[in-house]
Scaffold this motif. Structure first.
Motif, PDB file in Angstrom:
ATOM      1  N   LEU A 185      46.949  35.666  37.048  1.00  0.00           N
ATOM      2  CA  LEU A 185      46.793  34.768  35.897  1.00  0.00           C
ATOM      3  C   LEU A 185      45.947  33.550  36.271  1.00  0.00           C
ATOM      4  CD1 LEU A 185      47.503  34.005  33.004  1.00  0.00           C
ATOM      5  CD2 LEU A 185      49.612  32.960  33.876  1.00  0.00           C
ATOM      6  N   GLU A 186      46.237  32.973  37.427  1.00  0.00           N
ATOM      7  CA  GLU A 186      45.444  31.818  37.877  1.00  0.00           C
ATOM      8  C   GLU A 186      43.984  32.215  38.089  1.00  0.00           C
ATOM      9  OE1 GLU A 186      47.396  30.436  41.354  1.00  0.00           O
ATOM     10  OE2 GLU A 186      49.205  29.753  40.305  1.00  0.00           O
ATOM     11  N   GLN A 187      43.776  33.385  38.680  1.00  0.00           N
ATOM     12  CA  GLN A 187      42.408  33.847  38.901  1.00  0.00           C
ATOM     13  C   GLN A 187      41.691  34.104  37.578  1.00  0.00           C
ATOM     14  OE1 GLN A 187      42.780  37.275  41.459  1.00  0.00           O
ATOM     15  NE2 GLN A 187      43.118  36.048  43.289  1.00  0.00           N
ATOM     16  N   LYS A 188      42.418  34.677  36.609  1.00  0.00           N
ATOM     17  CA  LYS A 188      41.814  34.928  35.299  1.00  0.00           C
ATOM     18  C   LYS A 188      41.446  33.620  34.607  1.00  0.00           C
ATOM     19  CE  LYS A 188      44.078  39.359  34.349  1.00  0.00           C
ATOM     20  NZ  LYS A 188      45.043  40.073  33.472  1.00  0.00           N
ATOM     21  N   ASN A 189      42.321  32.617  34.721  1.00  0.00           N
ATOM     22  CA  ASN A 189      42.011  31.316  34.120  1.00  0.00           C
ATOM     23  C   ASN A 189      40.767  30.705  34.750  1.00  0.00           C
ATOM     24  OD1 ASN A 189      44.243  31.496  32.442  1.00  0.00           O
ATOM     25  ND2 ASN A 189      45.583  30.384  33.831  1.00  0.00           N
ATOM     26  N   ASP A 190      40.695  30.797  36.069  1.00  0.00           N
ATOM     27  CA  ASP A 190      39.500  30.283  36.757  1.00  0.00           C
ATOM     28  C   ASP A 190      38.253  31.047  36.321  1.00  0.00           C
ATOM     29  OD1 ASP A 190      41.101  28.486  38.081  1.00  0.00           O
ATOM     30  OD2 ASP A 190      41.319  29.727  39.886  1.00  0.00           O
ATOM     31  N   LEU A 191      38.391  32.372  36.211  1.00  0.00           N
ATOM     32  CA  LEU A 191      37.252  33.184  35.784  1.00  0.00           C
ATOM     33  C   LEU A 191      36.854  32.859  34.342  1.00  0.00           C
ATOM     34  CD1 LEU A 191      38.192  36.674  37.301  1.00  0.00           C
ATOM     35  CD2 LEU A 191      36.339  35.175  38.025  1.00  0.00           C
ATOM     36  N   THR A 192      37.861  32.608  33.495  1.00  0.00           N
ATOM     37  CA  THR A 192      37.562  32.269  32.100  1.00  0.00           C
ATOM     38  C   THR A 192      36.780  30.960  32.014  1.00  0.00           C
ATOM     39  OG1 THR A 192      39.551  33.414  31.321  1.00  0.00           O
ATOM     40  CG2 THR A 192      38.568  31.785  29.852  1.00  0.00           C
ATOM     41  N   LEU A 193      37.239  29.944  32.769  1.00  0.00           N
ATOM     42  CA  LEU A 193      36.527  28.666  32.771  1.00  0.00           C
ATOM     43  C   LEU A 193      35.118  28.811  33.339  1.00  0.00           C
ATOM     44  CD1 LEU A 193      39.410  26.290  33.941  1.00  0.00           C
ATOM     45  CD2 LEU A 193      38.510  26.586  31.625  1.00  0.00           C
ATOM     46  N   ALA A 194      35.020  29.556  34.424  1.00  0.00           N
ATOM     47  CA  ALA A 194      33.695  29.767  35.033  1.00  0.00           C
ATOM     48  C   ALA A 194      32.785  30.543  34.088  1.00  0.00           C
ATOM     49  CB  ALA A 194      33.852  30.507  36.359  1.00  0.00           C
ATOM     50  N   ASN A 195      33.352  31.513  33.385  1.00  0.00           N
ATOM     51  CA  ASN A 195      32.563  32.308  32.444  1.00  0.00           C
ATOM     52  C   ASN A 195      32.057  31.451  31.290  1.00  0.00           C
ATOM     53  OD1 ASN A 195      31.622  34.887  31.259  1.00  0.00           O
ATOM     54  ND2 ASN A 195      33.216  34.505  29.748  1.00  0.00           N
ATOM     55  N   LYS A 196      32.936  30.590  30.755  1.00  0.00           N
ATOM     56  CA  LYS A 196      32.514  29.702  29.668  1.00  0.00           C
ATOM     57  C   LYS A 196      31.430  28.735  30.137  1.00  0.00           C
ATOM     58  CE  LYS A 196      36.800  29.790  26.971  1.00  0.00           C
ATOM     59  NZ  LYS A 196      37.934  28.999  26.431  1.00  0.00           N
ATOM     60  N   THR A 197      31.579  28.254  31.365  1.00  0.00           N
ATOM     61  CA  THR A 197      30.575  27.338  31.903  1.00  0.00           C
ATOM     62  C   THR A 197      29.226  28.025  32.056  1.00  0.00           C
ATOM     63  OG1 THR A 197      32.295  26.127  33.108  1.00  0.00           O
ATOM     64  CG2 THR A 197      30.016  25.820  33.833  1.00  0.00           C
ATOM     65  N   GLN A 198      29.246  29.241  32.573  1.00  0.00           N
ATOM     66  CA  GLN A 198      27.991  29.986  32.757  1.00  0.00           C
ATOM     67  C   GLN A 198      27.335  30.302  31.418  1.00  0.00           C
ATOM     68  OE1 GLN A 198      28.998  33.408  35.102  1.00  0.00           O
ATOM     69  NE2 GLN A 198      29.318  32.230  36.972  1.00  0.00           N
ATOM     70  N   ILE A 199      28.148  30.705  30.441  1.00  0.00           N
ATOM     71  CA  ILE A 199      27.577  31.004  29.124  1.00  0.00           C
ATOM     72  C   ILE A 199      27.045  29.733  28.465  1.00  0.00           C
ATOM     73  CG2 ILE A 199      28.104  31.893  26.823  1.00  0.00           C
ATOM     74  CD1 ILE A 199      30.142  33.748  28.091  1.00  0.00           C
ATOM     75  N   ALA A 200      27.788  28.627  28.638  1.00  0.00           N
ATOM     76  CA  ALA A 200      27.356  27.358  28.040  1.00  0.00           C
ATOM     77  C   ALA A 200      26.016  26.909  28.603  1.00  0.00           C
ATOM     78  CB  ALA A 200      28.415  26.290  28.276  1.00  0.00           C
ATOM     79  N   GLN A 201      25.770  27.241  29.861  1.00  0.00           N
ATOM     80  CA  GLN A 201      24.494  26.855  30.465  1.00  0.00           C
ATOM     81  C   GLN A 201      23.311  27.529  29.778  1.00  0.00           C
ATOM     82  OE1 GLN A 201      24.946  27.800  34.609  1.00  0.00           O
ATOM     83  NE2 GLN A 201      26.191  25.983  35.042  1.00  0.00           N
ATOM     84  N   GLN A 202      23.577  28.653  29.113  1.00  0.00           N
ATOM     85  CA  GLN A 202      22.506  29.339  28.391  1.00  0.00           C
ATOM     86  C   GLN A 202      22.210  28.672  27.044  1.00  0.00           C
ATOM     87  OE1 GLN A 202      23.561  33.493  28.027  1.00  0.00           O
ATOM     88  NE2 GLN A 202      24.406  33.581  30.080  1.00  0.00           N
ATOM     89  N   PHE A 203      23.222  28.008  26.444  1.00  0.00           N
ATOM     90  CA  PHE A 203      23.064  27.444  25.101  1.00  0.00           C
ATOM     91  C   PHE A 203      22.950  25.922  25.093  1.00  0.00           C
ATOM     92  CE2 PHE A 203      25.253  31.499  24.599  1.00  0.00           C
ATOM     93  CZ  PHE A 203      24.547  32.096  23.573  1.00  0.00           C
ATOM     94  N   THR A 204      23.530  25.258  26.087  1.00  0.00           N
ATOM     95  CA  THR A 204      23.565  23.792  26.082  1.00  0.00           C
ATOM     96  C   THR A 204      22.178  23.153  25.991  1.00  0.00           C
ATOM     97  OG1 THR A 204      25.639  23.790  27.315  1.00  0.00           O
ATOM     98  CG2 THR A 204      24.335  21.773  27.363  1.00  0.00           C
TER      99      THR A 204
END
Length: 366
Positions: A127-146
């Protein structure tokens, strides 16, 4: 019936063991029971491990059953091939490869069961790893749109700044012509004279420009805001699309890695337990004294070995005797004149036929 089944599981010779004492039979029944229950644990461990991979109960049970049969066959083979010797070092050397194989089997069996035993703790780590992956995934995707969003927001601010600047200019012009009308500035003449009219016209023109600027910039701002909303929608869509991949991050390898992040001491105890279970039949045979079954088995094996060696020696003697007789017979025949005359005649005929054949061949060639 159950005792007979466990004796079969031990890989012993049932015909010989039937002639042994009850105590000897119980010893091998205990060894067979260990082999059988090790296979049962292998079935449970493999079924659980494969269920985490395939998410299909029937496939996991099927492959687990095949794996259990394989482990059962290996354990039965390991135990059945260990025989008591007169020298303890010979027994240890004989058992060492089998001990290594037993250790490997124990490690393979224990790991899936560790995953099941520590399932709650592993789920917390995942669960902790998934949360970290979710945050990292959102950050990476945001870098494409920000960058695009920030550029559009900056464009909107620039358009709004143009309107504000124009409004300030219009307000200033309004104050100028009002002051001219009141006689508090400009010509300082009260009334609406030519100067007032000029300043009023200038204000009205700027006001019209302001209205037009507001209309144009409002349309541009609306387009930019729609683009921003579309980018945010695309961002949310991409996040939702990639989230199932993160949610599915709980396969066998992920669980094994998560288990590695937990304390190693409980896992070590479980591994040692299965090592003890898996190697106990081997050590039972090594440590137990040579019993009635071992003597009878050795008697049966040595009887067969002696009979085979006797047959081999008989064949060797027979071959040697036959060679001596053949040599003597041919030596005696070689001294007979009748045989010499007969072979001389046949040799002469053979040479004549060869000479005639050579002559005919040469004649045809010419």
């Amino acid at each position: 019936m159950l005792k007979k089944f466990f004796i079969i599981c031990s890989g012993s010779d049932t015909d010989i063991l039937d002639q042994c004492s009850i105590g000897e039979q119980n010893k091998f029944a205990g060894i067979g029971a260990t082999v059988f229950f090790t296979a049962v644990m292998a079935f449970i461990a493999c079924s659980y491990a494969l269920f985490t991979v395939f998410d299909n109960l029937y496939a996991a049970i099927g492959f687990g059953f095949v794996w259990a049969l394989l482990i059962f066959n290996l354990d039965r083979f390991i135990v059945s091939t260990i025989k008591k010797r007169d020298n303890i070092m010979d027994e240890i050397l004989q058992a060492s490869p089998r001990l290594i194989l037993a250790v490997i089997i124990a490690v393979v069996i224990s790991k899936p069961l560790e995953l099941k035993i520590f399932e709650k703790e592993i789920n917390q780590v995942l669960l902790e790893q998934k949360n970290d992956l979710t945050l990292a995934n959102k950050t990476q995707i945001a870098q494409q749109f920000t960058p695009n969003v920030e550029a559009l927001e900056g464009h909107i601010k620039a358009l709004q700044s143009q309107i504000q600047t124009k409004e300030t200019e219009v307000n200033a012009l309004y104050g100028t012509y009002i002051s001219e009308a009141e006689g508090t500035a400009g010509t300082n003449l009260l009334g609406k004279g030519p100067v007032y009219k000029e300043k009023r016209e200038k204000h009205d023109a700027a006001l019209a420009e302001l209205q037009q600027l507001k209309s144009d910039n409002k349309a541009k701002i609306l387009v930019a805001e729609n683009q921003i909303e579309q980018l945010k929608t695309d961002y949310d869509t991409q996040v939702l699309t990639s989230q199932p991949v993160i949610d599915g991050f709980d396969g066998l390898m992920a669980r094994v890695n998560a288990l590695g992040e937990l304390s190693w001491l409980p896992s070590l105890f479980i591994l040692l337990l299965f090592l003890a279970i898996e190697t106990s039949p081997i050590f039972a045979k090594l440590l137990s004294p040579k019993g009635e079954y071992d003597y009878k088995l050795e008697d049966a094996e040595t009887a067969v070995k002696t009979w085979v060696e006797q047959k081999v020696n008989e064949r060797k003697v027979l071959l040697k005797t036959d060679q001596i007789l053949n040599n003597k017979i041919y030596n005696d025949i070689a001294e007979e004149d009748e045989l010499y005359t007969y072979k001389r005649k046949k040799a002469r005929e053979l040479m004549q036929l060869q000479a005639d054949a050579f002559f005919n061949h040469q004649k045809n060639a010419l």
